[in-house]
Design an enzyme around this catalytic site. Structure first.
Site, PDB file in Angstrom:
ATOM      1  N   THR A 203     -25.992  42.007 -12.171  1.00 36.29           N
ATOM      2  CA  THR A 203     -25.053  42.337 -13.331  1.00 36.29           C
ATOM      3  C   THR A 203     -25.541  42.223 -14.689  1.00 36.29           C
ATOM      4  O   THR A 203     -24.857  42.532 -15.788  1.00 36.29           O
ATOM      5  CB  THR A 203     -23.750  42.064 -13.234  1.00 36.29           C
ATOM      6  OG1 THR A 203     -23.616  40.293 -12.993  1.00 36.29           O
ATOM      7  CG2 THR A 203     -22.872  42.382 -12.136  1.00 36.29           C
ATOM      8  N   THR A 206     -28.962  37.424 -16.542  1.00 38.70           N
ATOM      9  CA  THR A 206     -30.230  36.823 -17.144  1.00 38.70           C
ATOM     10  C   THR A 206     -30.623  37.594 -18.320  1.00 38.70           C
ATOM     11  O   THR A 206     -31.011  37.188 -19.269  1.00 38.70           O
ATOM     12  CB  THR A 206     -31.426  36.709 -16.033  1.00 38.70           C
ATOM     13  OG1 THR A 206     -30.815  36.529 -14.761  1.00 38.70           O
ATOM     14  CG2 THR A 206     -32.491  36.209 -16.501  1.00 38.70           C
ATOM     15  N   GLU A 422      -3.777  48.176  -4.632  1.00 40.43           N
ATOM     16  CA  GLU A 422      -3.807  47.501  -5.644  1.00 40.43           C
ATOM     17  C   GLU A 422      -2.790  47.722  -6.627  1.00 40.43           C
ATOM     18  O   GLU A 422      -2.151  46.924  -7.087  1.00 40.43           O
ATOM     19  CB  GLU A 422      -5.181  47.635  -6.492  1.00 40.43           C
ATOM     20  CG  GLU A 422      -6.576  47.119  -5.542  1.00 40.43           C
ATOM     21  CD  GLU A 422      -6.500  45.461  -5.287  1.00 40.43           C
ATOM     22  OE1 GLU A 422      -5.780  44.679  -6.073  1.00 40.43           O
ATOM     23  OE2 GLU A 422      -6.986  45.165  -4.444  1.00 40.43           O
TER      24      GLU A 422
HETATM   25  P1  ADP Z   1     -28.633  38.648 -12.845  1.00 41.07           P
HETATM   26  O1  ADP Z   1     -29.142  37.641 -13.384  1.00 41.07           O
HETATM   27  O2  ADP Z   1     -27.112  38.959 -13.172  1.00 41.07           O
HETATM   28  O3  ADP Z   1     -28.755  38.878 -11.439  1.00 41.07           O
HETATM   29  P2  ADP Z   1     -30.254  40.450 -14.176  1.00 41.07           P
HETATM   30  O4  ADP Z   1     -30.139  40.084 -15.459  1.00 41.07           O
HETATM   31  O5  ADP Z   1     -31.664  39.932 -13.916  1.00 41.07           O
HETATM   32  O6  ADP Z   1     -29.141  40.187 -13.166  1.00 41.07           O
HETATM   33  O7  ADP Z   1     -30.377  42.049 -13.810  1.00 41.07           O
HETATM   34  C1  ADP Z   1     -31.746  42.575 -13.377  1.00 41.07           C
HETATM   35  C2  ADP Z   1     -32.069  43.883 -13.924  1.00 41.07           C
HETATM   36  O8  ADP Z   1     -31.133  44.944 -14.004  1.00 41.07           O
HETATM   37  C3  ADP Z   1     -32.182  43.890 -15.394  1.00 41.07           C
HETATM   38  O9  ADP Z   1     -33.408  43.358 -15.802  1.00 41.07           O
HETATM   39  C4  ADP Z   1     -31.899  45.053 -16.127  1.00 41.07           C
HETATM   40  O10 ADP Z   1     -32.971  46.236 -16.065  1.00 41.07           O
HETATM   41  C5  ADP Z   1     -30.899  45.802 -15.226  1.00 41.07           C
HETATM   42  N1  ADP Z   1     -29.532  45.555 -15.630  1.00 41.07           N
HETATM   43  C6  ADP Z   1     -28.507  44.617 -15.102  1.00 41.07           C
HETATM   44  N2  ADP Z   1     -27.364  44.584 -15.768  1.00 41.07           N
HETATM   45  C7  ADP Z   1     -27.613  45.487 -16.770  1.00 41.07           C
HETATM   46  C8  ADP Z   1     -26.726  46.014 -17.888  1.00 41.07           C
HETATM   47  N3  ADP Z   1     -25.578  45.533 -18.098  1.00 41.07           N
HETATM   48  N4  ADP Z   1     -27.064  46.681 -18.568  1.00 41.07           N
HETATM   49  C9  ADP Z   1     -28.620  47.142 -18.588  1.00 41.07           C
HETATM   50  N5  ADP Z   1     -29.317  46.755 -17.599  1.00 41.07           N
HETATM   51  C10 ADP Z   1     -28.841  45.886 -16.626  1.00 41.07           C
HETATM   52 ZN    ZN Z   2      -4.388  42.540  -1.814  1.00 42.63          ZN
HETATM   53 MG    MG Z   3     -30.386  36.385 -12.914  1.00 36.90          MG
END
Ligand code: ADP
Ligand code: ZN
Ligand code: MG
Length: 608
Positions: A203, A206, A422
């Protein structure tokens, strides 16, 4: 051991060797220049020697009278007696040279030792590299790998993150603080020490952390929790120490610990044998957090998708005391994320982000990024000039097929059921007096198991609850199932979690709070241990008769049945509103408090 120490070691070795060499030369210089052996013989024959001392390699003699240089001692190398006898005949000066064996002996010991040491270090280094990915070799054990991950400019800003506006707003403050740490201290306010980003995988946790560093333009020290967990006890702890030290040196800075759960797993979790190394590392982290003063301009961020397994000590106030939820995006969020990633490809005119977003409920940011890439790959394979909508639909189909296996995507019929379920919760909460207001309802699957969710916002902390309040709580929890029963006339597995919770509440009402007339004010159950509440502890054995057990079961049953019936009635009375809300939820996927208030105008409320 760090670089300076390494250099010191090299210097020491060089110094030791030079001293040895110098000593060797020195001793040779010190020895009185030896005279040839033949000369010593002559002196002896002439009776000039008062006394002789025979050493292993040389003979020293004391002269009766000092010679022309004032020397009283003469020294000659020893010559083998038989050889000396033979040579004396020729009347030429002769002597024997004894080569010093000191250096050779020394080298014959030192060289093999060095070779072995070298091989050993090579092996260990390989080993450590395998263990930790980017290890700097044996000499660098304990030196934080975080050093390697320092990014002085992440190059990522909030513009690269979309669909998680609430989380962004919460992090805004951190950025302001990092930009001017001094200003923040003026009013005596203190920054939260640690901020924990919590949310499902992919999401953008990172990504967000890096964006915070980018927005504030400060260095970004990142390390993954799993990298702390090392072979050697104590190494992880040394790394933690080092990480904080380095970050402090370049403050203002951000320390980011990704996958915190790998390191911060609850120490008392059952079924896990003690892991000394991890515990030490965790303890060190706790120590650093305590001794860590955010006014110095260092902000600690961490991310996890399993906050429930984290050690309680990490989450208490003064440590990771702020949690920011980074949730799966809703439809508008998905459109925004798609727009970011669509910029990177050659897109055809018919590509409509809104339409793609419609088809991708439950996708995370990473899923969407992957989708755009897949579509581009498909177009490339077809040797097309641009990525078209057809590529997107095809890519979605491929990804969805994969995701459905993982139970994340719902078919339209299931979505409808979840929506009614819900809304059922939400309407029951709204119709009953004294319940917590509904903050948000969503049919975006969250985590494993929950297909949708209804968030109630408690208005105040509650320490006491009356029987009526508990019953209303049960009613809200049963609202989901009641709505399904009312609209589809079926019972589904979607309510399993709700049922578990209502059963717990009802049982406690009967056995612990004495709230049932048939049982009376008798407690039949020990309270669960509130401190160090460990899941998986065996329940206390029952100390009541079978008749009482039956009565308890019946009483629980009555509470639940009665409440279910009245909940069903509430929803029946408000069926029009239920349907209106469910339809809105199906199109928008999330409904916030205000929207819900708008939609539920005219709701027939209960006063009891
Ligand atoms: P997490 O750390 O939550 O597992 P990441 O930050 O590693 O996820 O996300 C992986 C990739 O997915 C990012 O490098 C980006 O390209 C894409 N991504 C994820 N969330 C977003 C967001 N909210 N907006 C834009 N790109 C996103
Ligand atoms: Zn429920
Ligand atoms: Mg991550």
């Amino acid at each position: 051991m760090n670089n300076t120490n390494k250099i010191n070691l090299v210097y020491t070795i060089i110094a030791v060797f030079s001293i040895m060499l110098l000593h060797e030369i020195w001793t040779q210089q010190q020895v009185i220049q030896p005279i040839p052996y033949s000369q010593l013989e002559t002196l002896l024959e002439q009776g000039k020697i008062a006394q002789l001392t025979i050493h292993e390699r040389y003979i020293s003699g004391e002269l009766n009278t000092p010679d022309e240089h004032g020397k009283k001692i003469v020294v000659a190398n020893r010559v083998e007696p038989r050889l000396a006898e033979q040579l004396s005949r020729f009347q030429v000066p002769f002597t024997q040279v004894h080569e010093s064996k000191f250096l050779i002996t020394l080298l014959s010991w030192v060289v093999p030792a060095l070779v072995f040491l070298g091989i050993w270090m090579l092996i260990i280094r390989k080993f450590v590299e395998k263990q930790g990915g980017m290890g700097g070799g044996f000499m660098n054990i304990g030196k934080s790998k975080a050093k390697i991950y320092v990014e002085h400019e992440t190059g990522v800003t909030f513009d690269d993150v979309a669909g998680v506006d609430e989380s962004k707003a919460e992090l805004e403050e951190i950025i302001n603080f990092l930009k001017a740490p001094k200003d923040y201290g003026k009013l005596g306010a203190r920054m939260p020490k640690g901020i924990l980003l919590v949310g499902p995988p992919g999401t953008g946790k990172t990504l967000m952390a890096r964006a915070v560093a980018g927005e504030a333009s400060v260095p970004f020290f990142s390390i993954s929790g799993s990298e702390f967990v090392e072979m050697f006890v104590g190494v992880g702890a040394a790394r933690v120490r080092d990480l904080f030290e380095q970050a402090r040196k370049s403050a203002p800075a951000i320390i980011f610990i990704d996958e915190l759960d790998a390191l911060g797993r609850s120490r008392s979790a059952p079924g896990l044998s003690g892991n000394d190394e991890r515990e030490q590392t965790l303890n060190q982290l706790l120590v650093e957090l305590d001794g860590f003063d955010p006014s110095g301009g260092v902000v600690l961020l961490a991310a996890t998708n399993r906050p429930e397994i984290l050690d309680q000590a990490l989450l208490r106030a003064g440590r990771f005391d702020r949690q920011v939820l980074v949730d799966r995006p809703d439809k508008l969020g998905r459109i925004a994320i798609l727009q970011i990633h669509l910029q990177k490809i050659e897109q055809g005119e018919d590509v409509d982000p809104a339409q793609v977003a419609d088809l991708t409920t439950g996708f995370s940011g990473a899923d969407l990024a992957n989708l755009v890439n897949e579509a581009a790959l498909l177009a490339t394979r077809a040797k097309a000039e641009q990525v078209t909508m057809a590529d997107f639909t095809q890519a979605i189909e491929r990804i969805v097929a994969g995701l459905e296996k993982k139970n994340r995507l719902l078919n339209p019929r299931e979505r409808e059921i979840v929506a009614y379920h819900e809304v059922g919760h939400a309407l029951t909460a709204l119709a009953l007096p004294g319940t917590d207001p509904v903050h948000k309802i969503s049919i975006i699957p969250r985590g494993i198991g929950a297909l949708g969710y209804t968030l109630q916002r408690p208005t105040e902390d509650r320490f006491l609850m009356t029987r009526e309040e508990l019953k209303r709580k049960i009613a809200v929890l049963l609202g989901g199932r009641a709505a399904e029963k009312l609209i589809f006339n079926h019972l589904s597995t979607g309510a399993a979690d709700d049922l578990q919770r209502v059963t717990d509440i009802a049982r406690n009402m009967v056995t612990r709070y004495g709230m049932d007339e048939t049982i009376g004010h008798v407690v039949h159950e020990e309270p669960p241990p509130t401190f160090l509440n460990q899941p998986g502890m065996p329940p206390a054995t029952a100390n009541y008769s079978n008749t009482t057990a039956e009565q308890i079961d019946r009483a629980v049953r009555t509470i639940l049945d009665d409440t279910f019936a009245s909940t069903l009635k509430i929803l029946e009375e408000n069926q029009d509103i239920l349907e209106r809300c469910a339809r809105a939820l199906l199109t928008k996927e999330t409904l916030m408090e205000e929207e819900l208030q708008e939609l539920t105008k005219g709701l027939r409320r209960r006063s009891d």
